[in-house]
Design an enzyme around this catalytic site. Structure first.
Site, PDB file in Angstrom:
ATOM      1  N   CYS A  88       0.800  -1.232   0.000  1.00 31.01           N
ATOM      2  CA  CYS A  88       0.000   0.000   0.000  1.00 31.01           C
ATOM      3  C   CYS A  88       0.834   1.284   0.000  1.00 31.01           C
ATOM      4  O   CYS A  88       0.320   2.363  -0.266  1.00 31.01           O
ATOM      5  CB  CYS A  88      -0.951  -0.015   1.189  1.00 31.01           C
ATOM      6  SG  CYS A  88      -1.982  -1.505   1.196  1.00 31.01           S
TER       7      CYS A  88
ATOM      8  N   ASN B  22     -10.526  -1.621  -0.745  1.00 27.18           N
ATOM      9  CA  ASN B  22      -9.100  -1.315  -0.577  1.00 27.18           C
ATOM     10  C   ASN B  22      -8.337  -1.955  -1.738  1.00 27.18           C
ATOM     11  O   ASN B  22      -8.243  -3.181  -1.821  1.00 27.18           O
ATOM     12  CB  ASN B  22      -8.638  -1.877   0.773  1.00 27.18           C
ATOM     13  CG  ASN B  22      -7.145  -1.740   1.013  1.00 27.18           C
ATOM     14  OD1 ASN B  22      -6.364  -1.508   0.091  1.00 27.18           O
ATOM     15  ND2 ASN B  22      -6.735  -1.900   2.255  1.00 27.18           N
TER      16      ASN B  22
ATOM     17  N   HIS C  28      -4.036   6.477   1.496  1.00 28.56           N
ATOM     18  CA  HIS C  28      -4.359   5.115   1.076  1.00 28.56           C
ATOM     19  C   HIS C  28      -5.712   4.757   1.681  1.00 28.56           C
ATOM     20  O   HIS C  28      -5.950   4.959   2.880  1.00 28.56           O
ATOM     21  CB  HIS C  28      -3.275   4.140   1.545  1.00 28.56           C
ATOM     22  CG  HIS C  28      -3.734   2.722   1.487  1.00 28.56           C
ATOM     23  ND1 HIS C  28      -4.218   2.151   0.333  1.00 28.56           N
ATOM     24  CD2 HIS C  28      -3.843   1.776   2.461  1.00 28.56           C
ATOM     25  CE1 HIS C  28      -4.580   0.909   0.590  1.00 28.56           C
ATOM     26  NE2 HIS C  28      -4.373   0.651   1.859  1.00 28.56           N
TER      27      HIS C  28
END
Lengths: 74, 305
Positions: B113, B265, B235
């Site tokens: 990420c 996500n 993020h």
């Protein structure tokens, strides 16, 4: 020593609305108090800021109620 | 100076209804919508692999930017879930599928990420070293390949996506020097064994504690305050994570968008998916901050020219 007021402050800091009176639900499960799993993450995070004490993963599974948290920090 | 000129994106058409999926784990629609933030999770189809997502994102970029593919000098893919487990590097497969020149520099970056923020810095430096003027940074990390659908912690979170960012001298956003940090002592908080294993509380605490601290330190280093920033593109780990970081950084919460209802996500793709919507906006100073696997976290500033 952690007080019930501190838990109220931690919930407020985490922007968690609890619709019940905590003192009447000391022994209720977090779910019955209206806290989901992410609320509990947030609650412990804010409590760590207040107490300066990190609750390890090995202990957290045994803390299931508000009373458990108070006793753990007594 | 090299900066970001355009971003192409791709979301697989196949999608999981996360509300329905949540019911299997006795989670409510309210929990999914308010705390996770993702009602749908795109998922690659059985005949798609990581390189196919990457190719689709690059094709979208080529159509948006009018870039001739013969002018691409480097293609870099951020992934930890490449075709064939990552050997060969997915960027080589993408180069072949797109029919790019054999003179293209192609390599993968193994980051999760934080990969977009760090990848921008790596590719920008590589371009300066090589004298390149056009290069593409791809993010494509389809976690559906490694998530156990019976694992409540991970299966409600992750969606598949890919993005392709064109770095060029003729750019829209300048890229500053990032702040990058790592804590490998906690790597087991998010690790792939037989499938993806995540300690949700550890990841949450890591992000809630370290990311706001890094953002504040980064702003101080830039001699800026949070009020100088128009937008914080974090993020998109989950609604709850974006919320707690916004709370800890402070200031106007509307500067910390959450936009994952139809994506979930998407690992290193989450920031470029958000950024792709800002090319025509009035936001001039944008903080980007990625955090996750490693544990690794990185923050940078993008400034509109």
């Amino acid at each position: 020593m952690l007080k019930l007021d501190d838990i109220g402050k931690a919930l407020k800091s985490a922007s968690i609305d609890v619709s019940v009176e905590l003192e009447e639900h000391l022994d209720s499960s977090f779910e019955d108090v209206g806290l989901d799993s992410l609320d509990i993450f947030n609650l412990f995070l804010e409590l760590e800021t207040i107490t300066g004490k990190v609750v390890p993963d090995s202990d957290i599974d045994s803390l299931l109620t508000i009373a458990d948290i108070l006793k753990y920090h007594s | 100076m090299i900066g970001i000129k355009a971003i192409g994106t791709y979301l697989p058409e196949n999608s999981i209804d996360n509300i329905e999926q949540a019911a299997r784990f006795n989670e409510t629609e309210e929990f999914i919508k308010k705390k996770i933030g993702a009602s749908f999770l795109p998922k690659l189809s059985d005949d798609q692999d990581t390189s196919d997502l990457a190719v689709k994102a690059v094709e979208d970029l080529l159509s948006k930017s009018q870039l001739n593919k013969n002018d691409i000098q480097a293609i870099v893919v951020v992934t930890q879930n490449g075709d064939f487990g990552g050997l060969p590097h997915t960027s080589a497969i993408v180069q072949g599928k797109l029919g790019l020149s054999n003179s293209v520099s192609a390599f993968d970056i193994s980051l999760g990420c934080s990969g977009y923020v760090i990848g921008l810095s790596i590719l920008k430096s590589h371009m300066q070293e090589m004298g390149f003027t056009n290069a593409i940074l791809v993010t494509a990390d389809p976690y559906s390949k490694i998530v156990d659908k019976n694992d409540r912690v991970t299966s409600l979170l992750f969606g598949d996506a890919a993005t392709a960012t064109l770095l060029s001298e003729d750019a829209i956003f300048d890229i500053s020097r990032p702040m990058i940090q790592t804590d490998g002592s906690e790597f087991e908080a998010l690790v792939k064994k037989d499938s993806l294993i995540m300690n949700g509380r550890k990841v949450f605490n890591f992000a809630a504690t370290n990311v706001p601290t890094q953002i504040k330190a980064f702003l101080e280093k830039q001699e800026m305050t949070k009020d100088d920033i128009d937008l914080f593109l974090l993020h998109q780990g989950s609604g709850a994570i974006v919320d707690v970081i916004a709370r800890k950084v402070g200031g106007d919460k509307s500067k910390f968008p959450l936009d994952i209802e139809h994506t979930g996500n998407t690992v290193s793709s989450s920031i470029p998916l958000l950024l792709s919507k800002e090319f025509e906006s009035d936001k001039n100073k944008i903080i980007i901050s990625g955090f996750g696997v490693g544990l690794s976290w990185a923050t940078n500033l993008l400034e509109r020219r």
